[in-house]
Design a protein around this motif. Structure first.
Motif: not given
Length: 281
Positions: A55-62, A143-148
């Protein structure tokens, strides 16, 4: 008088800022940790792409945890161990090049001189580190897109920014009495060695309550290093959840506050030494 002192301080800050960038070590350190981080992104390659079953949330955290870890490793080591030695010649070079003699002939107070040296060094280092971190964050984002970005900014401000200010101050002030670049580097290196190997042993039996302990008082800033190396990983479900490695935000805060007190004390000692030397001259 206050306006004159302010103008002198502004001139000292600008002079020191220019000198640090002309000497190149700061540029080299900035490029080094930026290139190492970019290389880590390139090596990771397609593994940074989001798996379909995540899921997007987990991917973002990783991804955020990986981004902070790969950036913080080279940057944290550089700021703790290399930066103080790199700026150790800030004041000795003035004596070596005759600049100090010129300043002594002008109505520039010792407080303005020391403060201008410190703030000028801070500005130079913070701009260099800030520009490098901006490019690192940009590469991860592209490169990764999702990023906090907020988590990364927290590392930049309370990790890199805090250690940059505290440890560059150590490098500048500890070498204030040295007549040459070589002796300044030896003195600062000696102090760092003392802090790493001797201070923890001497303080093992101290009965310090709460979040204050030998690591909080140690200028190596181990709690800040560990916080951004291990806590972010644990929050993302990566790495170790060993309580011995995890650090609370309160300890990070106390480490920064203690560091500021240390710098204030060392600044006062450096000012006293300059005054004593001036009175003897």
């Amino acid at each position: 008088m206050a306006q004159v002192a302010l103008n002198q301080l502004r001139g000292m800050i600008l002079y020191e800022f220019r000198m640090h960038w002309r000497r190149r070590p700061l540029l080299i350190m900035t490029l080094a940790f930026t290139l190492i981080t970019v290389a880590a992104v390139l090596i990771a390659g397609d593994s940074l792409l989001k798996p379909n079953d995540l899921d997007v949330s987990t991917y973002n955290r990783v991804v955020t945890a990986y981004a902070i870890f790969t950036t913080w490793m080279p940057l944290g080591i550089g700021l703790v161990f290399i930066l103080p030695v790199m700026v150790a010649d800030t004041i000795p070079l003035d004596r070596q090049h005759g600049v100090r003699d010129l300043l002594d002939s002008l109505p520039v107070s010792r407080a303005v001189y020391l403060t201008g040296k410190l703030i000028g060094t801070w500005v130079a280092v913070l701009i260099g580190v800030g520009v490098g971190l901006f490019f690192c964050a940009l590469v991860w984002r592209l490169r990764a897109g999702a990023f906090d970005v907020g988590k990364f900014a927290e590392m930049a401000i309370f990790g890199a920014g805090a250690i940059a200010v505290l440890n560059s101050s150590l490098g500048v002030l500890l070498a204030v009495g040295q007549p040459s670049r070589r002796r300044a580097i030896v003195v600062v290196t000696g102090f760092l060695t003392l802090f790493i190997f001797v201070l923890p042993l001497l303080m093992n039996n101290w009965d310090l309550r709460g979040s204050f302990n030998n690591e909080t008082l140690n200028p190596i800033r181990i709690p800040i290093i560990n916080y951004f190396m291990f806590n972010v990983q644990a929050e993302a479900g990566l790495g170790s959840n060993n309580p011995a490695l995890l650090v609370s935000a309160a300890v990070v805060r106390d480490t920064i506050l203690v560091g500021l007190v240390e710098i204030a004390v060392i600044w006062a000692l450096a000012w006293g030494w300059l005054r004593w030397r001036g009175d003897r001259a």
